[in-house]
Motif scaffolding. Structure first.
Motif, mmCIF file in Angstrom:
data_model
loop_
_atom_site.group_PDB
_atom_site.id
_atom_site.type_symbol
_atom_site.label_atom_id
_atom_site.label_comp_id
_atom_site.label_asym_id
_atom_site.label_seq_id
_atom_site.Cartn_x
_atom_site.Cartn_y
_atom_site.Cartn_z
ATOM 1 N N LEU A 81 -1.157 -7.169 -3.158
ATOM 2 C CA LEU A 81 -1.717 -5.863 -3.228
ATOM 3 C C LEU A 81 -0.461 -4.937 -3.196
ATOM 4 C CD1 LEU A 81 -4.328 -6.336 -0.228
ATOM 5 C CD2 LEU A 81 -4.885 -6.045 -2.864
ATOM 6 N N TRP A 82 0.569 -5.179 -2.720
ATOM 7 C CA TRP A 82 1.763 -4.208 -2.909
ATOM 8 C C TRP A 82 2.036 -4.063 -4.563
ATOM 9 C CZ3 TRP A 82 4.969 -0.799 -0.790
ATOM 10 C CH2 TRP A 82 6.101 -0.502 -1.170
ATOM 11 N N ASN A 83 2.198 -5.308 -4.990
ATOM 12 C CA ASN A 83 2.562 -5.294 -6.357
ATOM 13 C C ASN A 83 1.453 -4.546 -7.237
ATOM 14 O OD1 ASN A 83 4.436 -7.270 -6.016
ATOM 15 N ND2 ASN A 83 3.422 -8.994 -6.461
ATOM 16 N N VAL A 84 -0.037 -4.515 -6.995
ATOM 17 C CA VAL A 84 -0.854 -3.830 -7.709
ATOM 18 C C VAL A 84 -0.601 -2.393 -7.674
ATOM 19 C CG1 VAL A 84 -3.319 -3.210 -7.970
ATOM 20 C CG2 VAL A 84 -2.598 -5.564 -7.548
ATOM 21 N N LEU A 85 -0.258 -2.133 -6.157
ATOM 22 C CA LEU A 85 -0.259 -0.690 -6.009
ATOM 23 C C LEU A 85 1.190 -0.003 -6.467
ATOM 24 C CD1 LEU A 85 -1.780 -0.349 -2.780
ATOM 25 C CD2 LEU A 85 -2.797 0.515 -4.693
ATOM 26 N N THR A 99 2.842 9.595 -6.063
ATOM 27 C CA THR A 99 2.543 8.609 -4.895
ATOM 28 C C THR A 99 3.633 8.588 -3.845
ATOM 29 O OG1 THR A 99 1.545 6.796 -6.593
ATOM 30 C CG2 THR A 99 2.037 6.177 -4.309
ATOM 31 N N ILE A 100 3.097 9.305 -2.654
ATOM 32 C CA ILE A 100 4.123 9.405 -1.612
ATOM 33 C C ILE A 100 4.059 8.424 -0.445
ATOM 34 C CG2 ILE A 100 4.298 11.952 -2.250
ATOM 35 C CD1 ILE A 100 2.523 12.575 0.339
ATOM 36 N N HIS A 101 2.970 7.887 -0.410
ATOM 37 C CA HIS A 101 3.168 6.572 0.624
ATOM 38 C C HIS A 101 2.092 5.437 0.417
ATOM 39 C CE1 HIS A 101 -0.627 7.687 2.776
ATOM 40 N NE2 HIS A 101 -0.461 8.883 2.691
ATOM 41 N N THR A 102 2.274 4.411 0.674
ATOM 42 C CA THR A 102 1.404 3.223 0.462
ATOM 43 C C THR A 102 1.322 2.483 2.007
ATOM 44 O OG1 THR A 102 2.515 2.796 -1.651
ATOM 45 C CG2 THR A 102 1.504 0.719 -0.451
ATOM 46 N N GLU A 103 0.154 2.030 2.152
ATOM 47 C CA GLU A 103 -0.099 1.358 3.536
ATOM 48 C C GLU A 103 -0.860 -0.020 2.900
ATOM 49 O OE1 GLU A 103 0.549 4.588 4.440
ATOM 50 O OE2 GLU A 103 -1.451 4.827 3.676
ATOM 51 N N LEU A 104 -0.583 -1.077 3.731
ATOM 52 C CA LEU A 104 -0.785 -2.480 3.711
ATOM 53 C C LEU A 104 -1.217 -3.007 5.021
ATOM 54 C CD1 LEU A 104 2.455 -4.069 1.883
ATOM 55 C CD2 LEU A 104 0.250 -3.392 0.856
ATOM 56 N N LEU A 122 -6.932 -4.075 3.805
ATOM 57 C CA LEU A 122 -6.790 -2.968 3.041
ATOM 58 C C LEU A 122 -5.571 -2.265 2.675
ATOM 59 C CD1 LEU A 122 -8.328 -0.200 2.760
ATOM 60 C CD2 LEU A 122 -7.420 0.585 4.798
ATOM 61 N N ALA A 123 -5.377 -1.825 1.430
ATOM 62 C CA ALA A 123 -4.294 -1.482 0.714
ATOM 63 C C ALA A 123 -4.695 -0.013 -0.132
ATOM 64 C CB ALA A 123 -3.598 -2.391 -0.063
ATOM 65 N N ARG A 124 -3.601 0.888 0.171
ATOM 66 C CA ARG A 124 -3.764 2.081 -0.577
ATOM 67 C C ARG A 124 -2.513 2.743 -0.876
ATOM 68 N NH1 ARG A 124 -4.841 6.871 2.648
ATOM 69 N NH2 ARG A 124 -5.609 7.862 0.646
ATOM 70 N N ASN A 125 -2.736 3.607 -1.865
ATOM 71 C CA ASN A 125 -1.687 4.626 -2.064
ATOM 72 C C ASN A 125 -2.083 5.954 -1.975
ATOM 73 O OD1 ASN A 125 0.240 2.587 -3.188
ATOM 74 N ND2 ASN A 125 -0.102 3.160 -5.475
#
Length: 377
Positions: free
Chosen positions: A334-338, A348-353, A149-152
């Motif tokens: 997924l980090w690259n995509v986000l 965009t204030i935070h990202t989860e991997l 799961l990855a999200r911005n």
């Protein structure tokens, strides 16, 4: 104050920012996550008295949180906000937790409820809802069976000063960890190690009227960032992806939303599209997803309907994911995509991997208004 993210009507600004970000990243490889940007970690002990559980992150951000709450009180319409707050029927321990936060800050109980209900109040009053911008969540499965799961989360950058990584314990065991905002007793992204992970995205389709939403609240409907916590703390749900999906698909919420769920086993991925009453909720399974069933992408729009041309983040995600492919996809990909526009933008204030099977939960600060080193409390 925190909730989810909703579609951004200021699409011209967003497109301009996306072009700027794209131009920057086009000049070279995307840097990996910066370990110095990991969110500070706090231990939340559910065995502690309710009034004390969530107070340390609040005490450490007392000035910032009081300022945010003061601004919201000035902006939200007083009478309607009070009506919405009074309609809420929180569990007894949740009410005690919010009273403890209020006492720590030296503000009224209603102020803390207002912060926890930011998603609901901003949407129902039409004030500041557009500032929630646009979130992007992805579930992906590698050909080896690993599920991620990855999200911005896109939100006004001033709210970034409230962010932290909550590690929630009970009986000496960490039940789950999640990305939280000081003053809020729920989580926007979270993971039960070895079980499943979830993120929340806002939905504007089929929004209820004020009276309909109030009726759901009075009947015990969930506040958006609370429903993730309630599922994670339910003994029959904590370790079960299917139980989590069923919980989200059947639990009434005050407002509609999307819950993006990734499990620990092959094939375990879903996007639950909810209505406030929980009637006719939709479950979109990974096997029915994009690329022949190896990934899902949620960008604040119903998956069965086309995304608007002026905010088609979905197309961008699909394009990048197809370039990667199921044989290669991992958290770094997924980090690259986000990290590329338009899914990565000024808000965009935070990202989860996250990889639930291994318990790997990474949460990073992105745009913010102050520098804050990661600390462990």
């Amino acid at each position: 104050a925190i909730s989810a993210c909703s579609p951004n009507p200021t699409s011209t600004v967003m497109r301009a920012w996306a072009l700027l970000v794209a131009a920057v990243v086009a000049g070279g490889p995307i840097p990996p996550p910066d370990p110095t940007k990991k969110l500070p970690v706090y231990k939340i002990d559910l065995d502690a008295p309710a009034a004390e559980r969530w107070t340390q992150p609040v005490a450490d951000r007392k000035g910032e949180l009081k300022l945010m709450l003061g601004l919201l009180k000035d902006l939200f319409p007083k009478n309607t906000t009070k009506t919405i707050i009074d309609s809420l029927q929180p569990p007894e321990d949740f009410a005690e937790e919010m009273q403890g936060i209020a006492s720590t800050l030296g503000v009224g109980y209603d102020d803390i409820v207002m912060g926890n209900m930011y998603y609901e109040i901003s949407s129902l009053t039409g004030v500041l809802g557009w500032l929630n911008k646009s979130c992007t969540s992805i579930v992906a499965e590698n050909i080896n069976g690993s599920v991620y799961l990855a999200r911005n989360q896109d939100y006004p950058p001033p709210f970034s000063v409230l962010l932290y990584n909550a590690q929630v314990y009970k009986g000496g065991k960490m039940l789950y960890q999640g990305t939280a905002f000081a003053g809020v007793i729920g989580v926007a992204t979270a993971m039960a190690p070895g079980g499943w992970a979830v993120s929340i995205d806002a939905r504007s389709s089929y929004s209820p009227t004020l009276e309909q939403a109030l009726a759901v609240a009075r009947a015990g409907g969930a506040v958006f960032p609370w429903i993730t916590r309630q599922a994670l703390e339910a003994p029959e749900v904590t370790d079960s992806f299917e139980a989590a999906v069923n919980y989200f698909a059947t639990k009434p919420m005050i407002l509609p939303g999307y819950l993006i769920v990734a499990g620990a086993h092959p094939g375990e991925g879903a996007v639950v599209t909810t209505n406030s009453s929980a009637d006719n909720n939709d479950v979109w399974r990974l096997k029915d997803g994009y690329g022949g069933g190896w990934y899902l992408a949620e960008t604040n729009y119903d998956h069965w309907a086309p995304a608007p041309l002026d905010d088609d983040r979905r197309w961008f995600v699909k394009h990048r994911m197809e370039e990667i492919g199921t044989g290669k996809v991992g958290l770094r990909d997924l980090w690259n995509v986000l990290s590329q526009g338009p899914v990565y933008n000024l808000a965009t204030i935070h990202t989860e991997l996250v990889e639930p099977a291994t318990g790997d939960y990474q949460t990073y600060l992105r745009h913010n208004i102050i520098a804050e080193p990661a600390v462990v409390v």
